[in-house]
Design an enzyme around this catalytic site. Structure first.
Site, PDB file in Angstrom:
ATOM      1  N   GLU A  99       0.814  -1.224  -0.135  1.00 45.38           N
ATOM      2  CA  GLU A  99       0.022   0.017  -0.086  1.00 45.38           C
ATOM      3  C   GLU A  99       1.018   1.065   0.072  1.00 45.38           C
ATOM      4  OE1 GLU A  99      -3.717  -2.029   2.280  1.00 45.38           O
ATOM      5  OE2 GLU A  99      -2.836  -0.372   3.406  1.00 45.38           O
ATOM      6  N   GLU A 112      -5.286  -8.690   1.013  1.00 43.45           N
ATOM      7  CA  GLU A 112      -6.069  -8.322   2.153  1.00 43.45           C
ATOM      8  C   GLU A 112      -7.611  -8.122   1.932  1.00 43.45           C
ATOM      9  OE1 GLU A 112      -4.445  -5.340   4.539  1.00 43.45           O
ATOM     10  OE2 GLU A 112      -2.366  -5.634   4.092  1.00 43.45           O
TER      11      GLU A 112
END
Length: 460
Positions: free
Chosen positions: A165, A363
């Site tokens: 991220e 995720e």
């Protein structure tokens, strides 16, 4: 029965900082989270810092058994840069080498494929002192760190990620003040983002030159930007939000070049980073082998209701307002929308716009507060989490049926873990952690996940 491919990866994800802990004699250097907690503990929920974690550094042998019991055939974690290189460069910490080698090898011995990430928001503090990702020199230090990881662990690890991220340490560290160094500076944010994309490409270059067997990718948190309506101004707002939120790293990682709309907006606001042509060639020539996608919620936007202040610090919301859509399903504990179809839209977007590259969900999860309320006979009956997984898996399966090249589904997280500023406010794990005793107890969702993995699917 909804079935997934036979070799589909089922597992979960965590990170070094959120799970390992630090202990006397382990040789770990400080990262930005250690330093920040020392200086401003009041900013952390309950004043619980990264010293109080799942302690996987000490418990990984037993924890791997729990991964096995909950159906994992794969698991993603990260290497702590500051553990391997206490200063971020220089001498390697041999205690860290022994730990990671044994950790990754034991995963393999238990038929759990390790997916290893190199950077998960955890800049070594010694490098942050010289600016962190603001400083071009840190790209070189990261390149050497990545090369060392491939040399040390490449015989065991076959699936790598350069970053987790990366948009987060850009936005949270340099625009929104949720991560250290807590700045509000769009010019620096762009420079940090550019250096991060360059560092990722250099790591891929080192990986290719190492000739080790395996694949390397990047993990991006993709949040599809949905317009309020089909009004042209709403559509424009969504296009711009998509460029900032998703395409900023997706395009250079897969296409080897930056999104044209994003570049034009950066130029318009005089935010262009310092760069050279040779770097752009490195980014062009070193794209990912596969993609990791973290999906939690969509972004809903609308045209600006009011003209932005031209003198205020630039933020992407200069071009759009966030839209609070009536009637949306919510995870009230986290304050996030639950929109299962978003995972399908991501699947088709990757198929149609990004060469149907191999990808996986890295995720997806649901954080809930005060889970003891749902405990029965010593086990947390988290049916809400099982329903969350099922809802997303149905849409992911539909995307795969329509040709999207998805190879796996990892949830966040295996064992309840420490979370940045929120500590243990919301629990995500398949396994409950008693923070005082360090006792682990499998939740109902953990047993369900084992059945999911064993059956390669679930009953509708």
């Amino acid at each position: 029965m909804l079935r997934f491919p036979e070799k589909f990866y089922f597992g979960s994800a965590s990170s070094a900082t959120q799970s390992e802990g630090s202990f006397e004699g382990d040789g770990k250097g400080k990262d930005i989270w250690d330093q920040w907690f020392e200086s401003e503990p009041e900013k952390f929920y309950g004043e619980v810092g990264p010293n109080k974690t799942t302690a996987m550094y000490k418990n990984y042998k037993e924890d791997i058994k729990l991964l096995k019991q909950t159906g994992h055939n794969s698991f993603r974690t990260s290497i702590s840069w500051a553990r391997l290189f206490p200063k971020g460069y220089g001498d390697v910490n041999e205690e860290a080498v022994k730990y990671y080698k044994d950790y990754f090898q034991r995963l393999k011995e238990n038929d759990i494929e390790p997916f290893v990430n190199l950077f998960h928001f955890d800049m070594p503090m010694e490098l942050q002192k010289i600016g962190g990702w603001e400083n071009r020199k840190v790209v070189d230090y990261y390149r050497e760190y990545a090369k060392t990881c491939f040399e040390l662990f490449g015989d065991i690890v076959k699936r790598w990620f350069t970053f987790n991220e990366p948009i987060v340490h850009v936005e949270c560290g340099y625009l929104n003040q949720y991560h250290y160094p807590m700045k509000v500076d769009a010019k620096l944010a762009v420079q940090v983002g550019y250096h991060t994309a360059l560092a990722s490409a250099y790591a891929i270059k080192e990986f290719k030159e190492s000739k080790i067997d395996g694949k390397i990718g990047i993990v991006l948190n993709l949040s599809p930007a949905y317009p309020r309506s089909n009004n042209n101004e709403d559509l424009k707002a969504a296009e711009i939000a998509e460029s900032f939120q998703n395409k900023s790293f997706l395009d250079p990682a897969i296409k080897g070049e930056f999104n044209e709309l994003l570049v034009s907006l950066i130029k318009k606001h005089d935010l262009m980073p310092e760069y050279d042509r040779e770097d752009l060639e490195i980014i062009k020539e070193n794209t990912v082998d596969f993609l990791g996608v973290n999906y939690y919620q969509p972004v809903r936007v609308k045209a600006k209701e009011h003209l932005p202040n031209p003198n205020a610090p630039f933020l992407p919301t200069y071009y759009f307002d966030l839209y609070d859509m009536p009637g949306k399903k919510m995870n009230k504990y986290r304050g996030w929308e639950i929109y299962e179809k978003g995972i399908y839209d991501i699947a088709l977007n990757i198929k149609n716009e990004y060469d149907n590259i191999e990808w996986m969900i890295t995720e997806n999860g649901m954080g809930v507060q005060d889970e003891d309320r749902f405990k029965k006979d010593g086990i947390i009956e988290d049916d809400y989490r099982i329903d969350f997984f099922k809802g997303h898996l149905k849409w992911l399966h539909k995307g795969i049926e329509e040709g999207s090249n998805c190879i796996g589904y990892h949830i966040w997280t295996p064992i309840d873990c420490w979370s940045w500023l929120n500590a243990y406010k919301n629990k995500y794990g398949l396994i409950e952690l008693d923070l005082e005793t360090q006792e682990r107890t499998i939740k109902k969702s953990g047993y369900w996940f084992k059945q999911l993995s064993d059956n390669k699917g679930f009953e509708l």
